[in-house]
Design a protein around this motif. Structure first.
Motif, mmCIF file in Angstrom:
data_model
loop_
_atom_site.group_PDB
_atom_site.id
_atom_site.type_symbol
_atom_site.label_atom_id
_atom_site.label_comp_id
_atom_site.label_asym_id
_atom_site.label_seq_id
_atom_site.Cartn_x
_atom_site.Cartn_y
_atom_site.Cartn_z
ATOM 1 N N HIS A 58 0.821 -1.213 0.000
ATOM 2 C CA HIS A 58 0.000 0.000 0.000
ATOM 3 C C HIS A 58 0.858 1.268 0.000
ATOM 4 N N LYS A 59 1.943 1.255 -0.776
ATOM 5 C CA LYS A 59 2.817 2.425 -0.820
ATOM 6 C C LYS A 59 2.188 3.607 -1.543
ATOM 7 N N ASP A 60 1.050 3.382 -2.198
ATOM 8 C CA ASP A 60 0.320 4.480 -2.834
ATOM 9 C C ASP A 60 -0.845 4.960 -1.972
ATOM 10 N N GLY A 61 -0.938 4.457 -0.737
ATOM 11 C CA GLY A 61 -2.077 4.773 0.120
ATOM 12 C C GLY A 61 -1.758 5.789 1.202
ATOM 13 N N PRO A 62 -2.783 6.207 1.965
ATOM 14 C CA PRO A 62 -2.599 7.246 2.985
ATOM 15 C C PRO A 62 -1.801 6.795 4.210
ATOM 16 N N MET A 63 -1.604 5.486 4.401
ATOM 17 C CA MET A 63 -0.866 5.011 5.580
ATOM 18 C C MET A 63 0.632 4.843 5.303
ATOM 19 N N PHE A 64 1.056 5.108 4.066
ATOM 20 C CA PHE A 64 2.484 5.030 3.715
ATOM 21 C C PHE A 64 3.167 6.364 4.018
ATOM 22 N N PRO A 65 4.365 6.321 4.585
ATOM 23 C CA PRO A 65 5.102 5.161 5.086
ATOM 24 C C PRO A 65 4.644 4.788 6.493
ATOM 25 N N ALA A 66 4.695 3.515 6.807
ATOM 26 C CA ALA A 66 4.262 3.044 8.126
ATOM 27 C C ALA A 66 5.239 3.509 9.201
ATOM 28 N N SER A 67 4.691 3.848 10.364
ATOM 29 C CA SER A 67 5.509 4.210 11.518
ATOM 30 C C SER A 67 4.894 3.586 12.764
ATOM 31 N N VAL A 68 5.669 3.478 13.820
ATOM 32 C CA VAL A 68 5.179 2.906 15.072
ATOM 33 C C VAL A 68 4.014 3.734 15.607
ATOM 34 N N GLU A 69 4.148 5.059 15.571
ATOM 35 C CA GLU A 69 3.089 5.935 16.071
ATOM 36 C C GLU A 69 1.798 5.756 15.279
ATOM 37 N N GLN A 70 1.917 5.720 13.953
ATOM 38 C CA GLN A 70 0.736 5.553 13.097
ATOM 39 C C GLN A 70 0.094 4.186 13.332
ATOM 40 N N TYR A 71 0.902 3.149 13.489
ATOM 41 C CA TYR A 71 0.406 1.804 13.767
ATOM 42 C C TYR A 71 -0.374 1.779 15.076
ATOM 43 N N ASP A 72 0.210 2.357 16.138
ATOM 44 C CA ASP A 72 -0.444 2.357 17.446
ATOM 45 C C ASP A 72 -1.761 3.126 17.416
ATOM 46 N N ASP A 73 -1.757 4.283 16.761
ATOM 47 C CA ASP A 73 -2.971 5.107 16.701
ATOM 48 C C ASP A 73 -4.078 4.413 15.910
ATOM 49 N N PHE A 74 -3.713 3.628 14.914
ATOM 50 C CA PHE A 74 -4.679 2.962 14.046
ATOM 51 C C PHE A 74 -5.218 1.677 14.671
ATOM 52 N N ILE A 75 -4.345 0.817 15.147
ATOM 53 C CA ILE A 75 -4.724 -0.520 15.608
ATOM 54 C C ILE A 75 -5.266 -0.516 17.037
ATOM 55 N N ASN A 76 -4.594 0.189 17.916
ATOM 56 C CA ASN A 76 -4.897 0.084 19.338
ATOM 57 C C ASN A 76 -6.039 1.020 19.753
ATOM 58 N N SER A 77 -6.643 0.687 20.885
ATOM 59 C CA SER A 77 -7.756 1.469 21.404
ATOM 60 C C SER A 77 -7.760 1.391 22.922
ATOM 61 N N THR A 78 -8.125 2.499 23.561
ATOM 62 C CA THR A 78 -8.169 2.514 25.026
ATOM 63 C C THR A 78 -9.416 1.827 25.567
ATOM 64 N N TRP A 79 -10.441 1.647 24.714
ATOM 65 C CA TRP A 79 -11.703 1.082 25.201
ATOM 66 C C TRP A 79 -12.050 -0.268 24.574
ATOM 67 N N ASN A 80 -11.216 -0.775 23.705
ATOM 68 C CA ASN A 80 -11.521 -2.003 22.972
ATOM 69 C C ASN A 80 -10.353 -2.977 23.050
ATOM 70 N N GLU A 81 -10.661 -4.252 23.264
ATOM 71 C CA GLU A 81 -9.621 -5.287 23.310
ATOM 72 C C GLU A 81 -9.881 -6.297 22.181
ATOM 73 N N PRO A 82 -9.175 -6.166 21.058
ATOM 74 C CA PRO A 82 -9.433 -7.059 19.925
ATOM 75 C C PRO A 82 -8.771 -8.423 20.101
ATOM 76 N N LEU A 83 -9.190 -9.346 19.247
ATOM 77 C CA LEU A 83 -8.474 -10.602 19.061
ATOM 78 C C LEU A 83 -7.462 -10.417 17.949
ATOM 79 N N PHE A 84 -6.433 -11.241 17.959
ATOM 80 C CA PHE A 84 -5.441 -11.242 16.885
ATOM 81 C C PHE A 84 -5.396 -12.657 16.313
ATOM 82 N N ILE A 85 -5.903 -12.810 15.109
ATOM 83 C CA ILE A 85 -5.931 -14.120 14.475
ATOM 84 C C ILE A 85 -4.681 -14.249 13.612
ATOM 85 N N GLU A 86 -3.794 -15.135 14.044
ATOM 86 C CA GLU A 86 -2.466 -15.262 13.444
ATOM 87 C C GLU A 86 -2.423 -16.467 12.504
#
Length: 239
Positions: free
Chosen positions: A118-146
């Protein structure tokens, strides 16, 4: 919209270029104070076409476009197509497991995925801060299906658990995978894996985000049948 949702405080964003349709401007309906209201109202908002992004809950609210349609699959009724059965068979060597905790391996996999797929998308380039802000939540606990190829982590599906008095749902929040495995169609296989696990666990619905007919990246979701689409404040069946 339901009465419960109408009582919540929401705001409308400014217009900005659409990430999916280059000729359109996008606006969002945003929940105010999601840290206070998100956990309690997530089931209602999800059933009314909203999605999560970090802490924020939103749905498209575009003046001139209604292309985004929330799509969900009734888990217990899902039937794999011939091509989906072939994909399951092709990828049967992979191991799928559920984790309730994030891993230090996730960011490097996410970074590699965003920077190559997704190098042509709005999330490029990926960073730790951007990842944390996007994936994580203070009120939600997701599952991670690996998904693993032997001991190598090759895919992660971040999946929200949404419980209400009426049903239990999963929301397929985001999937990222090793780009060198792209020929295994891991995005579609991840959804099939979520459906299989959800069926075993008695989950009622798997929400797959927005379907956009004119966007090739988004319209593959209609291949998971049967399903419903949220159009004009109502869910419609597609079989």
């Amino acid at each position: 919209m339901s009465t419960q949702k109408a009582l919540l405080n929401v705001a409308i964003s400014d217009a900005f270029p659409c990430s999916y349709l280059s000729d359109q401007q996008e606006q969002l309906l945003l929940l105010i104070d999601p840290q206070l209201n998100g956990r309690h109202f997530y089931p209602t908002l999800l059933a009314n076409g909203f999605r999560r992004n970090g802490d924020q809950l939103y749905r498209p609210h575009c003046r001139l476009c209604q292309e985004c349609q929330s799509l969900r699959t009734p888990v217990q009724q899902f039937k794999a197509s011939r091509s989906q059965k072939r994909l399951n068979n092709k990828n049967k060597k992979f191991r799928v497991q559920i984790s309730t905790n994030t891993s230090t391996q996730y960011f490097s996999l996410y970074q590699n995925y965003i920077n190559k797929i997704h190098k042509d998308g709005p999330m490029f380039p990926a960073s730790v801060e951007q990842y944390d802000d996007f994936i994580n939540s203070t009120w939600n606990e997701p599952l991670f299906i690996e998904i693993y190829d032997q001991e190598k982590l090759i895919s992660v599906s971040v999946t929200d658990q949404v419980k209400s008095k009426k049903n239990q749902s999963w929301s397929a929040f985001y999937c990222f995978y090793d780009p060198t495995y792209q020929h295994y169609s891991l995005g579609k296989f991840a959804i099939l894996s979520q459906l299989k696990l959800a069926k075993k666990l008695g989950i009622d619905w798997l929400y797959l985000g927005y379907y956009i007919e004119k966007c090739q990246k988004m319209n593959y979701k209609t291949g998971f049948m049967p399903h419903q689409r949220f159009i004009g404040e109502q869910w419609f069946d597609f079989n």
